[in-house]
Design a protein around this motif. Structure first.
Motif, mmCIF file in Angstrom:
data_model
loop_
_atom_site.group_PDB
_atom_site.id
_atom_site.type_symbol
_atom_site.label_atom_id
_atom_site.label_comp_id
_atom_site.label_asym_id
_atom_site.label_seq_id
_atom_site.Cartn_x
_atom_site.Cartn_y
_atom_site.Cartn_z
ATOM 1 N N PHE A 152 -5.461 -3.063 -2.377
ATOM 2 C CA PHE A 152 -5.990 -2.885 -1.027
ATOM 3 C C PHE A 152 -7.486 -3.144 -1.012
ATOM 4 O O PHE A 152 -8.206 -2.704 -1.916
ATOM 5 C CB PHE A 152 -5.742 -1.460 -0.515
ATOM 6 N N LYS A 153 -7.968 -3.821 0.024
ATOM 7 C CA LYS A 153 -9.410 -3.980 0.200
ATOM 8 C C LYS A 153 -10.043 -2.646 0.588
ATOM 9 O O LYS A 153 -11.159 -2.354 0.189
ATOM 10 C CB LYS A 153 -9.718 -5.042 1.260
ATOM 11 N N ASP A 154 -9.332 -1.855 1.369
ATOM 12 C CA ASP A 154 -9.825 -0.549 1.809
ATOM 13 C C ASP A 154 -9.302 0.523 0.861
ATOM 14 O O ASP A 154 -8.108 0.844 0.879
ATOM 15 C CB ASP A 154 -9.351 -0.265 3.235
ATOM 16 N N PRO A 155 -10.164 1.128 0.035
ATOM 17 C CA PRO A 155 -9.690 2.127 -0.926
ATOM 18 C C PRO A 155 -9.070 3.364 -0.280
ATOM 19 O O PRO A 155 -8.283 4.067 -0.913
ATOM 20 C CB PRO A 155 -10.945 2.490 -1.732
ATOM 21 N N MET A 156 -9.360 3.614 0.985
ATOM 22 C CA MET A 156 -8.774 4.771 1.671
ATOM 23 C C MET A 156 -7.259 4.628 1.827
ATOM 24 O O MET A 156 -6.556 5.633 1.970
ATOM 25 C CB MET A 156 -9.428 4.978 3.037
ATOM 26 N N LEU A 157 -6.750 3.416 1.807
ATOM 27 C CA LEU A 157 -5.313 3.202 1.960
ATOM 28 C C LEU A 157 -4.512 3.776 0.791
ATOM 29 O O LEU A 157 -3.336 4.090 0.946
ATOM 30 C CB LEU A 157 -4.994 1.718 2.161
ATOM 31 N N TYR A 158 -5.151 3.951 -0.348
ATOM 32 C CA TYR A 158 -4.459 4.544 -1.492
ATOM 33 C C TYR A 158 -4.153 6.024 -1.257
ATOM 34 O O TYR A 158 -3.344 6.607 -1.963
ATOM 35 C CB TYR A 158 -5.282 4.378 -2.771
ATOM 36 N N GLU A 159 -4.784 6.624 -0.262
ATOM 37 C CA GLU A 159 -4.550 8.035 0.077
ATOM 38 C C GLU A 159 -3.306 8.221 0.946
ATOM 39 O O GLU A 159 -2.784 9.322 1.069
ATOM 40 C CB GLU A 159 -5.768 8.625 0.794
ATOM 41 N N GLU A 160 -2.839 7.138 1.564
ATOM 42 C CA GLU A 160 -1.672 7.217 2.442
ATOM 43 C C GLU A 160 -0.407 7.466 1.615
ATOM 44 O O GLU A 160 -0.217 6.861 0.566
ATOM 45 C CB GLU A 160 -1.501 5.913 3.233
ATOM 46 N N GLU A 161 0.457 8.345 2.120
ATOM 47 C CA GLU A 161 1.714 8.629 1.426
ATOM 48 C C GLU A 161 2.780 7.587 1.733
ATOM 49 O O GLU A 161 3.629 7.292 0.898
ATOM 50 C CB GLU A 161 2.223 10.019 1.792
ATOM 51 N N LEU A 162 2.767 7.078 2.972
ATOM 52 C CA LEU A 162 3.723 6.042 3.349
ATOM 53 C C LEU A 162 3.113 5.147 4.398
ATOM 54 O O LEU A 162 2.142 5.496 5.061
ATOM 55 C CB LEU A 162 5.054 6.626 3.808
ATOM 56 N N PHE A 163 3.705 3.973 4.527
ATOM 57 C CA PHE A 163 3.260 2.970 5.485
ATOM 58 C C PHE A 163 4.459 2.560 6.328
ATOM 59 O O PHE A 163 5.543 2.347 5.791
ATOM 60 C CB PHE A 163 2.718 1.733 4.757
ATOM 61 N N HIS A 164 4.258 2.439 7.631
ATOM 62 C CA HIS A 164 5.319 1.954 8.510
ATOM 63 C C HIS A 164 5.305 0.430 8.450
ATOM 64 O O HIS A 164 4.288 -0.200 8.718
ATOM 65 C CB HIS A 164 5.114 2.453 9.944
ATOM 66 N N VAL A 165 6.437 -0.133 8.077
ATOM 67 C CA VAL A 165 6.581 -1.580 7.944
ATOM 68 C C VAL A 165 7.254 -2.104 9.199
ATOM 69 O O VAL A 165 8.376 -1.703 9.523
ATOM 70 C CB VAL A 165 7.422 -1.955 6.700
ATOM 71 N N THR A 166 6.567 -2.990 9.891
ATOM 72 C CA THR A 166 7.089 -3.544 11.131
ATOM 73 C C THR A 166 7.343 -5.035 10.957
ATOM 74 O O THR A 166 6.431 -5.791 10.629
ATOM 75 C CB THR A 166 6.099 -3.312 12.291
ATOM 76 N N GLU A 167 8.586 -5.419 11.150
ATOM 77 C CA GLU A 167 8.991 -6.816 11.102
ATOM 78 C C GLU A 167 9.871 -7.074 12.320
ATOM 79 O O GLU A 167 10.470 -6.146 12.847
ATOM 80 C CB GLU A 167 9.788 -7.110 9.829
ATOM 81 N N PRO A 168 9.979 -8.333 12.739
ATOM 82 C CA PRO A 168 10.855 -8.610 13.871
ATOM 83 C C PRO A 168 12.277 -8.114 13.611
ATOM 84 O O PRO A 168 12.884 -8.449 12.603
ATOM 85 C CB PRO A 168 10.814 -10.144 13.989
ATOM 86 N N GLY A 169 12.775 -7.254 14.464
ATOM 87 C CA GLY A 169 14.143 -6.775 14.368
ATOM 88 C C GLY A 169 14.373 -5.599 13.446
ATOM 89 O O GLY A 169 15.499 -5.126 13.335
ATOM 90 N N LYS A 170 13.326 -5.109 12.762
ATOM 91 C CA LYS A 170 13.544 -3.939 11.904
ATOM 92 C C LYS A 170 12.238 -3.207 11.629
ATOM 93 O O LYS A 170 11.164 -3.789 11.648
ATOM 94 C CB LYS A 170 14.230 -4.308 10.596
ATOM 95 N N GLU A 171 12.394 -1.918 11.415
ATOM 96 C CA GLU A 171 11.271 -1.085 11.007
ATOM 97 C C GLU A 171 11.710 -0.252 9.825
ATOM 98 O O GLU A 171 12.788 0.333 9.830
ATOM 99 C CB GLU A 171 10.811 -0.187 12.160
ATOM 100 N N THR A 172 10.893 -0.244 8.787
ATOM 101 C CA THR A 172 11.168 0.527 7.582
ATOM 102 C C THR A 172 9.882 1.238 7.171
ATOM 103 O O THR A 172 8.917 1.266 7.925
ATOM 104 C CB THR A 172 11.655 -0.390 6.438
ATOM 105 N N VAL A 173 9.870 1.774 5.964
ATOM 106 C CA VAL A 173 8.653 2.359 5.417
ATOM 107 C C VAL A 173 8.423 1.801 4.014
ATOM 108 O O VAL A 173 9.363 1.379 3.341
ATOM 109 C CB VAL A 173 8.704 3.909 5.352
ATOM 110 N N ALA A 174 7.169 1.807 3.607
ATOM 111 C CA ALA A 174 6.805 1.503 2.232
ATOM 112 C C ALA A 174 6.264 2.795 1.637
ATOM 113 O O ALA A 174 5.479 3.494 2.282
ATOM 114 C CB ALA A 174 5.760 0.395 2.166
ATOM 115 N N ILE A 175 6.727 3.118 0.425
ATOM 116 C CA ILE A 175 6.327 4.362 -0.222
ATOM 117 C C ILE A 175 5.876 4.077 -1.655
ATOM 118 O O ILE A 175 6.181 3.022 -2.220
ATOM 119 C CB ILE A 175 7.468 5.395 -0.224
ATOM 120 N N TRP A 176 5.172 5.048 -2.209
ATOM 121 C CA TRP A 176 4.752 4.964 -3.605
ATOM 122 C C TRP A 176 5.914 5.442 -4.472
ATOM 123 O O TRP A 176 6.270 6.606 -4.455
ATOM 124 C CB TRP A 176 3.514 5.815 -3.848
ATOM 125 N N VAL A 177 6.517 4.535 -5.205
ATOM 126 C CA VAL A 177 7.647 4.858 -6.074
ATOM 127 C C VAL A 177 7.105 5.070 -7.487
ATOM 128 O O VAL A 177 6.477 4.156 -8.051
ATOM 129 C CB VAL A 177 8.706 3.736 -6.057
#
Length: 151
Positions: free
Chosen positions: A94-119
């Motif tokens: 990430f260019k923004d180091p603050m993003l490493y503090e996020e627990e999950l990210f909402h992933v938005t794509e045409p026709g679907k929404e999911t999440v990205a998590i730290w595995v």
């Protein structure tokens, strides 16, 4: 159907890797599986530029490419449909180091929404943790063992 060219990127954080979590039918059945963020390379677009674009579109984050991890060829079957992807896999940050503090990210794509998590990397070693493309786990292990990148 013809093969598609894709680019995927993994971001690492303290013993974990950021992966998109999906819960649907896949080549090993139905249920949860993980995949690095990224997507299709458009005609005339370089794979690194496509990866940066996909991260921006999917989670609104700007990234830097750290290194090339390799080319994967994923041939899979879901129901009666065969898929074939040629994938360029990268390690990114990430260019923004603050993003490493996020627990999950909402992933938005045409026709679907999911999440990205730290595995956690330990969890990825478990055979019940399904990651696509299948060679992704091995490429991550190689990268972490060597920390040696080809740009």
């Amino acid at each position: 159907m013809r093969p598609t060219a894709k680019t995927l990127g993994v971001i690492f954080k303290e013993g974990s890797v950021l992966l998109e979590q999906q819960n649907r039918k896949h080549s090993k059945g139905t249920g949860v599986f993980y995949r690095p963020l990224g997507g299709t390379i458009e005609l005339g677009e370089k794979s690194g530029d496509a990866l940066k674009r996909e991260y921006k579109e999917e989670i609104g984050a700007e990234i830097e490419i750290d290194c090339y991890l390799g080319c994967l060829e994923s041939i899979f079957r879901v129901d009666d449909q065969t898929g074939h992807e040629i994938i360029l896999l990268y390690a990114a940050s990430f260019k923004d180091p603050m993003l490493y503090e996020e627990e999950l990210f909402h992933v938005t794509e045409p026709g679907k929404e999911t999440v990205a998590i730290w595995v956690p990397l330990e969890e990825m070693e478990n055979e019940t943790c399904i990651v696509y493309p299948e060679e992704t786990k091995e490429k991550i292990k190689e990268y972490l063992a060597q920390k040696n990148c080809r740009h």
